[in-house]
Write a protein that holds these residues in place. Structure first.
Motif, PDB file in Angstrom:
ATOM      1  N   LYS A   1       0.672  -6.583   2.224  1.00 58.71           N
ATOM      2  CA  LYS A   1       0.374  -7.311   3.453  1.00 58.71           C
ATOM      3  C   LYS A   1       0.061  -8.777   3.155  1.00 58.71           C
ATOM      4  CE  LYS A   1      -1.539  -3.370   6.050  1.00 58.71           C
ATOM      5  NZ  LYS A   1      -2.786  -2.801   6.646  1.00 58.71           N
ATOM      6  N   ASP A   2      -0.489  -9.035   1.991  1.00 58.97           N
ATOM      7  CA  ASP A   2      -1.001 -10.365   1.678  1.00 58.97           C
ATOM      8  C   ASP A   2       0.045 -11.283   1.060  1.00 58.97           C
ATOM      9  OD1 ASP A   2      -3.423 -12.062   1.615  1.00 58.97           O
ATOM     10  OD2 ASP A   2      -3.095 -12.040  -0.544  1.00 58.97           O
ATOM     11  N   MET A   3       0.957 -10.750   0.269  1.00 60.64           N
ATOM     12  CA  MET A   3       1.998 -11.581  -0.328  1.00 60.64           C
ATOM     13  C   MET A   3       3.010 -11.962   0.758  1.00 60.64           C
ATOM     14  SD  MET A   3       4.534 -10.883  -3.568  1.00 60.64           S
ATOM     15  CE  MET A   3       4.404 -12.074  -4.907  1.00 60.64           C
ATOM     16  N   ASN A   4       3.229 -13.265   0.936  1.00 67.46           N
ATOM     17  CA  ASN A   4       4.099 -13.706   2.026  1.00 67.46           C
ATOM     18  C   ASN A   4       5.567 -13.771   1.588  1.00 67.46           C
ATOM     19  OD1 ASN A   4       4.549 -16.345   0.807  1.00 67.46           O
ATOM     20  ND2 ASN A   4       2.470 -16.870   1.482  1.00 67.46           N
TER      21      ASN A   4
ATOM     22  N   VAL B   1       7.858  -0.819  -2.785  1.00 69.86           N
ATOM     23  CA  VAL B   1       8.313  -2.144  -3.204  1.00 69.86           C
ATOM     24  C   VAL B   1       9.677  -2.459  -2.593  1.00 69.86           C
ATOM     25  CG1 VAL B   1       9.041  -3.532  -5.188  1.00 69.86           C
ATOM     26  CG2 VAL B   1       6.989  -2.120  -5.354  1.00 69.86           C
ATOM     27  N   ILE B   2      10.584  -1.499  -2.621  1.00 70.62           N
ATOM     28  CA  ILE B   2      11.916  -1.702  -2.038  1.00 70.62           C
ATOM     29  C   ILE B   2      11.803  -1.988  -0.541  1.00 70.62           C
ATOM     30  CG2 ILE B   2      14.078  -0.531  -1.478  1.00 70.62           C
ATOM     31  CD1 ILE B   2      13.856   0.874  -4.218  1.00 70.62           C
ATOM     32  N   LYS B   3      10.948  -1.244   0.153  1.00 72.91           N
ATOM     33  CA  LYS B   3      10.734  -1.499   1.581  1.00 72.91           C
ATOM     34  C   LYS B   3      10.158  -2.896   1.798  1.00 72.91           C
ATOM     35  CE  LYS B   3       9.819   3.358   2.734  1.00 72.91           C
ATOM     36  NZ  LYS B   3       8.758   4.332   3.149  1.00 72.91           N
ATOM     37  N   PHE B   4       9.247  -3.300   0.944  1.00 66.96           N
ATOM     38  CA  PHE B   4       8.623  -4.624   1.036  1.00 66.96           C
ATOM     39  C   PHE B   4       9.679  -5.726   0.929  1.00 66.96           C
ATOM     40  CE2 PHE B   4       6.914  -8.161  -1.588  1.00 66.96           C
ATOM     41  CZ  PHE B   4       6.032  -8.713  -0.671  1.00 66.96           C
ATOM     42  N   TYR B   5      10.554  -5.632  -0.065  1.00 65.80           N
ATOM     43  CA  TYR B   5      11.579  -6.664  -0.227  1.00 65.80           C
ATOM     44  C   TYR B   5      12.587  -6.634   0.919  1.00 65.80           C
ATOM     45  CZ  TYR B   5       9.909  -7.870  -4.904  1.00 65.80           C
ATOM     46  OH  TYR B   5       9.150  -8.312  -5.949  1.00 65.80           O
ATOM     47  N   ASN B   6      12.970  -5.456   1.339  1.00 67.44           N
ATOM     48  CA  ASN B   6      13.898  -5.355   2.469  1.00 67.44           C
ATOM     49  C   ASN B   6      13.299  -5.963   3.734  1.00 67.44           C
ATOM     50  OD1 ASN B   6      16.059  -4.115   1.115  1.00 67.44           O
ATOM     51  ND2 ASN B   6      15.210  -2.065   1.423  1.00 67.44           N
TER      52      ASN B   6
ATOM     53  N   ASN C   1      -4.616 -14.329  -2.362  1.00 66.59           N
ATOM     54  CA  ASN C   1      -3.439 -15.181  -2.258  1.00 66.59           C
ATOM     55  C   ASN C   1      -3.645 -16.503  -2.990  1.00 66.59           C
ATOM     56  OD1 ASN C   1      -1.223 -16.894  -0.689  1.00 66.59           O
ATOM     57  ND2 ASN C   1      -0.829 -14.714  -0.330  1.00 66.59           N
ATOM     58  N   LYS C   2      -4.878 -16.939  -3.039  1.00 68.97           N
ATOM     59  CA  LYS C   2      -5.193 -18.157  -3.787  1.00 68.97           C
ATOM     60  C   LYS C   2      -4.807 -17.991  -5.247  1.00 68.97           C
ATOM     61  CE  LYS C   2      -9.019 -21.218  -5.083  1.00 68.97           C
ATOM     62  NZ  LYS C   2     -10.477 -21.494  -4.948  1.00 68.97           N
ATOM     63  N   PHE C   3      -5.082 -16.810  -5.788  1.00 68.24           N
ATOM     64  CA  PHE C   3      -4.709 -16.588  -7.184  1.00 68.24           C
ATOM     65  C   PHE C   3      -3.195 -16.623  -7.375  1.00 68.24           C
ATOM     66  CE2 PHE C   3      -3.162 -13.592 -10.400  1.00 68.24           C
ATOM     67  CZ  PHE C   3      -3.514 -14.330 -11.522  1.00 68.24           C
TER      68      PHE C   3
END
Length: 384
Positions: free
Chosen positions: A276-279, A303-308, A247-249
């Motif tokens: 899990k790591d991208m907030n 990816v679609i599930k992540f954005y939803n 996440n630092k990167f």
């Protein structure tokens, strides 16, 4: 002995080497790294690439310097920001000297490593891979008769025509990512020129800076696995320290380039970990993500599930697919996600090395940083 150099300009390189290189120069200039070559194909390269030829090409590369026109072009690379590259970084590039390489041949192949400060060793990867691939292809190409060579060129032209015909029917946007595993420098030049002429609406540009400059295109690229890998290697070597480096990167990259280059590579430590790591804050700000391993359809659905999950409309985001693409897979992926999320394609080997000669899977990855070993946990275990 005079050679015919494969690399004649330090711009004959993937753009992401310089976008990453600037961050490394500003933040991690003196980190000591080691990169290693790996042949993932079942081909003994010593039958095709002689030690003398490879050394001559690598030695020639080490003599190259930026000229004023090349630095002027980099200074004006401002598609994404007021000034992509700072004057202190351009001054550094004007004096760039690549560190020495270590090459050892054996019966089963050869070992090739590059060690030194990250700020200079980072540039070896694309150059060395382009050299090895061209020496391999040239060996096979020149072993045939004049007729055979004409057939190979004709096959490449026909294959390119068929790709263009199909792509025009679907209006799919794509970018040339084929520098590292191209058939040759001249062939990639030819392909890029044809695509600019024949596909002006869908061909978005090339990752090759020299060809972008030559053909009046946008140089394309963001970052690669090595950034995540090396930051993990130089972080506090505890479980939390290594995990937090990812996440630092993301924050570091945003601070340097903002929205313009905010395409996140997801699979350095597995895409499951990435999601899990991208907030939520980062997911909302970043333009999108890049797929580089594993099942592309499954990835896109994830990816679609992540954005939803984060309350973000997927149609405001983009996925760049860049793993083992051919024209049929590009069309299938595009059709599958049409109207659900924006997609584009970074097309590599099959675009610039499709002439009937077996294309190789060759990589150069960092294996050590400041004395710590590094790891890449790809979604495809064959690429780990």
């Amino acid at each position: 002995m005079k050679i015919n150099p494969i690399i004649t300009s330090l711009l004959d390189c993937d753009f992401y080497k310089y976008s990453m290189g600037q961050v490394v120069f500003k933040k991690y200039k003196d980190v000591h790294v080691k990169y290693s070559f790996k042949n993932r194909s079942n081909v003994n390269l010593t039958y095709h690439v002689s030690e003398r030829d490879l050394r001559d090409q690598l030695d020639n590369l080490m003599t190259l310097k930026f000229n004023n026109s090349e630095l002027h072009y980099l200074r004006g690379t401002n598609e994404y920001s007021d000034r992509m590259f700072s004057e202190d970084y351009l001054e550094f590039l004007s004096k760039l000297k690549l560190p020495e390489y270590n090459l050892m041949y054996n019966n089963s192949g050869f070992d090739l490593e590059f060690s030194g400060p990250w700020s200079t060793a980072i540039y070896w990867e694309t150059f060395a891979l382009s050299i090895i691939n061209e020496l391999y292809c040239e060996s096979i190409f020149m072993s045939g008769s004049d007729f055979t060579r004409e057939c190979i060129k004709s096959a490449g032209t026909i294959n390119l025509m068929n790709k263009i015909t199909k792509l025009k029917q679907h209006g799919i946007s794509f970018t040339d990512f084929g520098t590292r595993r191209r058939f040759s420098r001249d062939w990639q030049d030819y392909v890029v020129g044809v695509l600019k002429s024949e596909c002006p609406e869908s061909f978005r540009g090339t990752s090759n800076i020299y060809l972008a400059m030559k053909h009046g295109l946008v140089p394309m690229g963001t970052s690669a696995h090595e950034m995540y890998m090396i930051l993990a290697g130089i972080s506090d070597q505890t479980d939390d320290g290594i995990r937090n480096s990812h996440n630092k990167f993301l924050d570091l990259w945003w601070d340097q380039y903002g929205y313009g280059l905010s395409i996140a590579l997801t699979d350095t430590f597995g895409s499951e970990f990435f999601f899990k790591d991208m907030n939520s804050y980062q997911a909302a700000r970043w333009k999108g993500v890049r797929h580089d391993s594993g099942d592309p359809i499954k990835f896109g659905e994830d990816v679609i599930k992540f954005y939803n999950k984060h309350g973000i409309d997927p149609n405001t985001k983009i996925i760049i697919f860049s793993d083992g693409l051919n024209v049929n897979s590009i069309i299938n992926i595009s059709n599958h996600f049409k109207g659900r999320i924006n997609v584009s394609f970074g097309w590599g080997t099959n675009l610039t090395n499709d002439l009937g000669i077996k294309a190789l899977s060759l990589v150069i990855k960092p294996i050590m940083a400041n004395g710590n070993f590094l790891v890449k946990l790809s979604d495809n275990l064959d690429k780990a």
